[in-house]
Write a protein that holds these residues in place. Structure first.
Motif, short mmCIF file in Angstrom:
data_model
loop_
_atom_site.label_atom_id
_atom_site.label_comp_id
_atom_site.label_asym_id
_atom_site.label_seq_id
_atom_site.Cartn_x
_atom_site.Cartn_y
_atom_site.Cartn_z
N VAL A 48 0.64 -1.32 -0.01
CA VAL A 48 0.06 -0.02 0.09
C VAL A 48 0.96 1.38 -0.02
CG1 VAL A 48 -1.62 1.33 1.32
CG2 VAL A 48 -1.97 -1.30 1.05
N LYS A 49 1.97 1.28 0.77
CA LYS A 49 2.70 2.58 0.87
C LYS A 49 3.35 3.32 -0.43
CE LYS A 49 7.52 0.82 1.94
NZ LYS A 49 7.28 -0.47 1.79
N ALA A 50 3.15 2.13 -1.63
CA ALA A 50 3.76 2.76 -2.98
C ALA A 50 2.79 3.74 -3.56
CB ALA A 50 3.83 1.61 -3.93
N LEU A 67 -3.51 -7.03 0.46
CA LEU A 67 -2.56 -5.89 0.92
C LEU A 67 -1.20 -6.11 1.93
CD1 LEU A 67 -5.42 -3.18 1.39
CD2 LEU A 67 -4.21 -3.95 -1.04
N ASP A 68 -0.35 -5.40 1.48
CA ASP A 68 0.79 -5.53 2.77
C ASP A 68 0.88 -3.93 3.24
OD1 ASP A 68 3.46 -6.24 3.42
OD2 ASP A 68 4.06 -4.56 2.66
N THR A 69 0.81 -3.92 4.57
CA THR A 69 0.54 -2.87 5.25
C THR A 69 1.72 -2.56 6.06
OG1 THR A 69 -0.97 -3.87 6.59
CG2 THR A 69 -1.70 -2.63 4.75
N GLY A 184 15.08 -6.36 0.01
CA GLY A 184 15.09 -4.89 -0.52
C GLY A 184 14.66 -4.55 -1.84
N SER A 185 14.43 -3.23 -2.29
CA SER A 185 14.21 -3.08 -3.43
C SER A 185 15.26 -3.18 -4.54
CB SER A 185 13.84 -1.51 -3.39
OG SER A 185 12.68 -1.20 -2.84
N ASP A 186 14.56 -3.41 -5.59
CA ASP A 186 15.75 -3.63 -6.60
C ASP A 186 16.24 -4.76 -7.01
OD1 ASP A 186 14.64 -0.98 -7.25
OD2 ASP A 186 16.70 0.14 -7.34
N GLY A 216 8.50 -11.39 -0.02
CA GLY A 216 8.69 -10.18 -0.02
C GLY A 216 8.38 -9.54 -1.47
N SER A 217 9.44 -8.38 -1.60
CA SER A 217 9.39 -7.89 -3.08
C SER A 217 10.70 -7.31 -3.49
CB SER A 217 8.21 -6.82 -3.16
OG SER A 217 8.57 -6.03 -4.34
N GLY A 218 10.65 -5.99 -4.19
CA GLY A 218 12.10 -5.68 -4.57
C GLY A 218 12.19 -5.83 -6.12
N GLU A 259 4.79 -9.31 -1.79
CA GLU A 259 4.45 -7.96 -1.61
C GLU A 259 4.84 -6.85 -2.36
OE1 GLU A 259 4.92 -8.55 2.49
OE2 GLU A 259 7.13 -7.82 2.16
N PRO A 260 4.72 -6.92 -3.86
CA PRO A 260 5.31 -5.88 -4.51
C PRO A 260 4.48 -4.40 -4.46
CG PRO A 260 4.16 -7.31 -5.84
CD PRO A 260 3.88 -8.03 -4.59
N GLY A 261 5.21 -3.59 -4.91
CA GLY A 261 4.59 -2.32 -4.83
C GLY A 261 4.82 -1.54 -6.31
N LYS A 262 6.16 -1.19 -6.24
CA LYS A 262 6.92 -0.74 -7.39
C LYS A 262 6.46 -1.29 -8.58
CE LYS A 262 11.11 1.08 -6.74
NZ LYS A 262 12.58 1.08 -6.65
N PHE A 263 6.56 -2.80 -8.56
CA PHE A 263 6.25 -3.64 -9.79
C PHE A 263 5.12 -3.30 -10.27
CE2 PHE A 263 5.09 -7.18 -12.11
CZ PHE A 263 6.06 -7.45 -13.11
C1 LIG Z 1 7.94 -1.36 0.79
C2 LIG Z 1 7.78 -2.87 1.09
C3 LIG Z 1 7.45 -3.56 0.10
C4 LIG Z 1 7.16 -3.11 -1.43
O1 LIG Z 1 8.49 -2.82 -1.81
P1 LIG Z 1 8.60 -2.49 -3.60
O2 LIG Z 1 9.94 -2.26 -3.94
O3 LIG Z 1 7.76 -1.29 -3.92
O4 LIG Z 1 8.05 -3.72 -4.20
C5 LIG Z 1 7.23 -4.86 0.10
N1 LIG Z 1 7.37 -5.54 1.40
C6 LIG Z 1 7.71 -4.67 2.68
C7 LIG Z 1 7.81 -5.10 3.82
C8 LIG Z 1 7.88 -3.27 2.30
O5 LIG Z 1 8.44 -2.47 3.42
#
Ligand SMILES: *Cc1c(COP(=O)(O)O)cnc(C)c1O
Length: 407
Positions: A48-50, A67-69, A184-186, A216-218, A259-263
């Motif tokens: 959600v934070k994205a 959702l990941d919050t 982590g991201s990326d 997770g994501s990244g 839990e992707p945001g950016k993607f």
């Molecule tokens: C921010 C965050 C994400 C999302 O990361 P993205 O790089 O946007 O995919 C996933 N999981 C956790 C725990 C986060 O803090």
């Protein structure tokens, strides 16, 4: 959605304005789901934070995502969007026991990332199953500012503390129903990510009551031409197969979660700003826009690159510009960038403006936060109004100092 659509949105709703293309969000979601199609039970929790606009959350709900919050407020937003609490995971860092308890009371899956809270929560609420966030000490991300997997990271419980976790679980009688990592991201290198997942599988095997593993994501998306992005199809193929093998040895089919945001939202977003002034100095041509790092902080905060196009003059001759904001301190979106010739009044479009852009916007310099528009079903829908003076003054109590005497 083409340049003309963007220009008409800027005309109708003013600038600056964020525009998101729902088609791109849906396509990215479907791409992710099909990449992991071989996994029996897959769950995508959108971070959600994205981008936390409630209409975006409702779109994800409709797609079947969870959702990941990271805060109680994000949980409440998700619930207000009608998302089933069972499909929400709470993955905060450094929040109070009270906040975690409040979220757990709503039926949301909690994810604990330190031993102290794990012990306190487990002692008080042994019947509430929890997920634990593991730090595998593998740094998949390339950007040191946003990497979260290395040894000194504040995120997660160290892989070296598994015996301690097991002792707490045994002593409190609590249930661990999930293990999680977010390196982590990326993610640039799938091999590094897969290596981290091996550590997570090894950890997972130590817990008997798992319902899911959250990887997770990244997932990286391209920001500029030639950028490396995560080969999600390759990762999906390899990790799904490995996951199925894990389930077999574990003796039971569990859920694979991400839990992707950016993607999911980065590439769907365009940020439109109007050029207030073109300023030629002895060495540089500045294009100054009606916005700044109050609305899009990533270039100043992380040195992030956002593509910039002059959509008012797409066929113009390319010239070099530094694109800057109106905030009264260094406020640079881009240096020495080739953009088709800019005239005052032109609309510039910043790409990759879906993730961590509006959600990081502020009122610095007492500016209004921009409007947000969702392009859906061939039409523009306003999903957040531009702020007004009312928003700036909201909640402020005004003292009048009538008795103040200046001696
Ligand atoms: C921010 C965050 C994400 C999302 O990361 P993205 O790089 O946007 O995919 C996933 N999981 C956790 C725990 C986060 O803090």
């Amino acid at each position: 959605m083409n340049n003309q659509d963007l220009l008409s949105i800027a005309r109708e709703h003013g600038s600056p304005v964020y525009v998101y293309d729902a088609n791109v969000i849906v396509a990215q979601y479907e791409r992710l789901v099909s990449a992991f199609a071989k996994a029996k039970n897959l769950r995508i929790h959108y971070a959600v934070k994205a981008l936390s606009n409630i209409s975006i959350l409702k779109l994800f709900k409709q797609l079947g995502a969870g959702l990941d919050t990271v805060s109680l407020q994000e949980v409440e937003l998700g619930l207000a969007a009608g998302v089933d609490p069972k499909k929400i995971i709470f993955t905060p860092n450094g929040v109070s026991l009270e906040e975690i308890e409040k979220v757990a009371e709503k039926g949301v899956q909690i994810n604990i990332d330190n031993l102290s809270i794990l012990e306190q929560f487990g002692s008080k609420h042994p019947r509430t199953p929890v997920c634990i966030r593991i730090n595998p000490h593998v740094m998949a991300g390339g950007n040191a500012n946003i990497s979260v997997g290395h040894i000194d990271s504040k995120f997660g419980i160290s892989i070296h503390q598994i015996p301690h976790i097991l002792r707490i679980v045994e002593n409190t009688g609590m249930t661990v129903n999930g293990v999680h990592m977010h390196t982590g991201s990326d993610i640039l290198d799938i091999g590094v990510f897969l290596y981290a997942t091996e550590i997570l599988f090894e950890t997972a095997a130590k817990f008997k009551d798992l319902e899911f593993i959250d990887f997770g994501s990244g997932f990286k998306v391209p920001y500029k031409e030639g950028d490396v992005s995560t080969d999600i199809e390759d990762l999906g193929e390899q990790l799904s197969e490995r996951f199925n093998a894990f389930c077999k040895s574990y003796g039971r089919d569990i859920t694979m979660a991400f839990e992707p945001g950016k993607f999911l939202v980065s590439e769907a977003g365009h940020f439109l700003a109007q050029v207030n002034v073109v300023k030629q100095t002895t060495s540089t041509v500045f294009a100054g826009v009606d916005s700044g790092f109050n609305h899009l902080i990533r270039p100043m905060l992380y040195g992030s690159y956002h593509g910039i196009k002059n959509i008012s003059n797409p066929g113009g001759k390319n010239r070099f510009y530094s694109v800057v904001g109106y905030i009264c301190e260094t406020d640079t979106f881009a240096n020495n960038r080739q953009i088709s010739e800019i005239t005052e009044g032109d609309i510039l479009s910043f790409s990759n403006a879906g993730a961590y852009c509006f959600s990081m916007a502020s009122n610095y310099n007492s500016r209004y936060r921009p409007a947000e528009v969702l392009w859906y079903d061939g039409a523009a829908h306003l999903i957040r109004e531009r702020e007004t003076m009312k928003d700036i003054l909201k909640g402020q109590h005004q003292l009048n100092f009538e008795e103040l005497v200046i001696s």
